[in-house]
Motif scaffolding. Structure first.
Motif, PDB file in Angstrom:
ATOM      1  N   GLU A   1      -4.350   2.175   3.461  1.00  0.00           N
ATOM      2  CA  GLU A   1      -4.440   0.711   3.424  1.00  0.00           C
ATOM      3  C   GLU A   1      -4.082   0.162   2.052  1.00  0.00           C
ATOM      4  OE1 GLU A   1      -8.302  -0.475   4.707  1.00  0.00           O
ATOM      5  OE2 GLU A   1      -8.049   0.374   6.707  1.00  0.00           O
ATOM      6  N   LEU A   2      -4.589   0.792   1.013  1.00  0.00           N
ATOM      7  CA  LEU A   2      -4.329   0.310  -0.341  1.00  0.00           C
ATOM      8  C   LEU A   2      -2.851   0.421  -0.694  1.00  0.00           C
ATOM      9  CD1 LEU A   2      -5.648  -0.846  -2.863  1.00  0.00           C
ATOM     10  CD2 LEU A   2      -5.967   1.491  -3.674  1.00  0.00           C
ATOM     11  N   PHE A   3      -2.227   1.529  -0.319  1.00  0.00           N
ATOM     12  CA  PHE A   3      -0.810   1.683  -0.595  1.00  0.00           C
ATOM     13  C   PHE A   3       0.036   0.737   0.251  1.00  0.00           C
ATOM     14  CE2 PHE A   3      -1.757   6.086  -2.297  1.00  0.00           C
ATOM     15  CZ  PHE A   3      -1.439   5.751  -3.606  1.00  0.00           C
TER      16      PHE A   3
ATOM     17  N   GLY B   1       3.475  -4.205   0.137  1.00  0.00           N
ATOM     18  CA  GLY B   1       3.726  -5.638   0.288  1.00  0.00           C
ATOM     19  C   GLY B   1       3.951  -6.314  -1.047  1.00  0.00           C
ATOM     20  N   PHE B   2       3.213  -5.864  -2.069  1.00  0.00           N
ATOM     21  CA  PHE B   2       3.395  -6.443  -3.404  1.00  0.00           C
ATOM     22  C   PHE B   2       4.762  -6.101  -3.972  1.00  0.00           C
ATOM     23  CE2 PHE B   2       3.028  -6.193  -8.051  1.00  0.00           C
ATOM     24  CZ  PHE B   2       2.758  -7.536  -8.301  1.00  0.00           C
ATOM     25  N   THR B   3       5.190  -4.848  -3.806  1.00  0.00           N
ATOM     26  CA  THR B   3       6.512  -4.486  -4.316  1.00  0.00           C
ATOM     27  C   THR B   3       7.612  -5.252  -3.577  1.00  0.00           C
ATOM     28  OG1 THR B   3       6.647  -2.558  -2.856  1.00  0.00           O
ATOM     29  CG2 THR B   3       5.831  -2.195  -5.095  1.00  0.00           C
ATOM     30  N   SER B   4       7.392  -5.533  -2.304  1.00  0.00           N
ATOM     31  CA  SER B   4       8.365  -6.333  -1.564  1.00  0.00           C
ATOM     32  C   SER B   4       8.379  -7.777  -2.056  1.00  0.00           C
ATOM     33  CB  SER B   4       8.058  -6.292  -0.068  1.00  0.00           C
ATOM     34  OG  SER B   4       8.217  -4.985   0.420  1.00  0.00           O
TER      35      SER B   4
ATOM     36  N   THR C   1       3.174  -8.802   6.286  1.00  0.00           N
ATOM     37  CA  THR C   1       2.174  -9.842   6.074  1.00  0.00           C
ATOM     38  C   THR C   1       1.779  -9.952   4.618  1.00  0.00           C
ATOM     39  OG1 THR C   1       1.309  -9.382   8.284  1.00  0.00           O
ATOM     40  CG2 THR C   1      -0.089 -10.658   6.802  1.00  0.00           C
ATOM     41  N   THR C   2       1.513  -8.816   3.977  1.00  0.00           N
ATOM     42  CA  THR C   2       1.094  -8.868   2.576  1.00  0.00           C
ATOM     43  C   THR C   2       2.238  -9.342   1.683  1.00  0.00           C
ATOM     44  OG1 THR C   2       1.555  -6.507   2.319  1.00  0.00           O
ATOM     45  CG2 THR C   2      -0.711  -7.139   2.821  1.00  0.00           C
ATOM     46  N   CYS C   3       3.471  -8.985   2.024  1.00  0.00           N
ATOM     47  CA  CYS C   3       4.623  -9.474   1.275  1.00  0.00           C
ATOM     48  C   CYS C   3       4.708 -10.989   1.364  1.00  0.00           C
ATOM     49  CB  CYS C   3       5.908  -8.849   1.802  1.00  0.00           C
ATOM     50  SG  CYS C   3       7.412  -9.546   1.110  1.00  0.00           S
ATOM     51  N   PHE C   4       4.515 -11.529   2.542  1.00  0.00           N
ATOM     52  CA  PHE C   4       4.579 -12.983   2.718  1.00  0.00           C
ATOM     53  C   PHE C   4       3.498 -13.670   1.897  1.00  0.00           C
ATOM     54  CE2 PHE C   4       3.590 -16.960   4.862  1.00  0.00           C
ATOM     55  CZ  PHE C   4       4.847 -17.536   4.895  1.00  0.00           C
TER      56      PHE C   4
END
Length: 121
Positions: free
Chosen positions: A33-35, A40-43, A90-93
């Motif tokens: 989950e953390l990775f 998403g952050f790197t995206s 989702t996390t990227c958005f």
């Protein structure tokens, strides 16, 4: 301050490096989950670099940046995120929305600072 060409070159190089590393470590980024959140952050960094490149490209060609550049940069980042994991989309958005908000605040600050300098002279 960096010129338009320097900024374009730097942003496309950083985009290429981050995308390459993201694809190399795709399995690791999807492993927990953390990775997945990190994926998403790197995206979202890809969003930042592609938006910088597109904005500089529009500025160098004499055009004006618009929301179209934001949408294109977001689509690029979301497609890259989808190659890692569904949750990365989702996390990227979400991270991209936060980055866009902060970039807007910095832009407004810098423009108001430039306007106040020009009014003094």
């Amino acid at each position: 301050m960096a010129g338009v060409e320097t900024s374009m070159l730097g942003s496309i190089l950083l985009f290429t490096v981050v995308l390459s590393l993201q694809e190399v470590y795709r399995g690791k980024l999807a492993s927990s989950e953390l990775f997945t959140i990190l994926g998403g952050f790197t995206s979202s960094l890809l969003f930042l670099f592609s938006l910088t490149f597109i904005g500089n490209l529009q500025e160098s060609s004499g055009g004006k940046s618009s929301w179209g550049a934001v949408i294109v940069a977001e689509i690029i980042a979301l497609v890259a995120a989808s190659t890692v994991h569904r949750v990365c989309i989702t996390t990227c958005f979400l991270f991209s929305a936060g980055l866009l908000y902060e970039m807007n605040k910095i832009s407004v600050y810098m423009l108001s600072k430039a306007d106040s300098k020009s009014k003094r002279h």
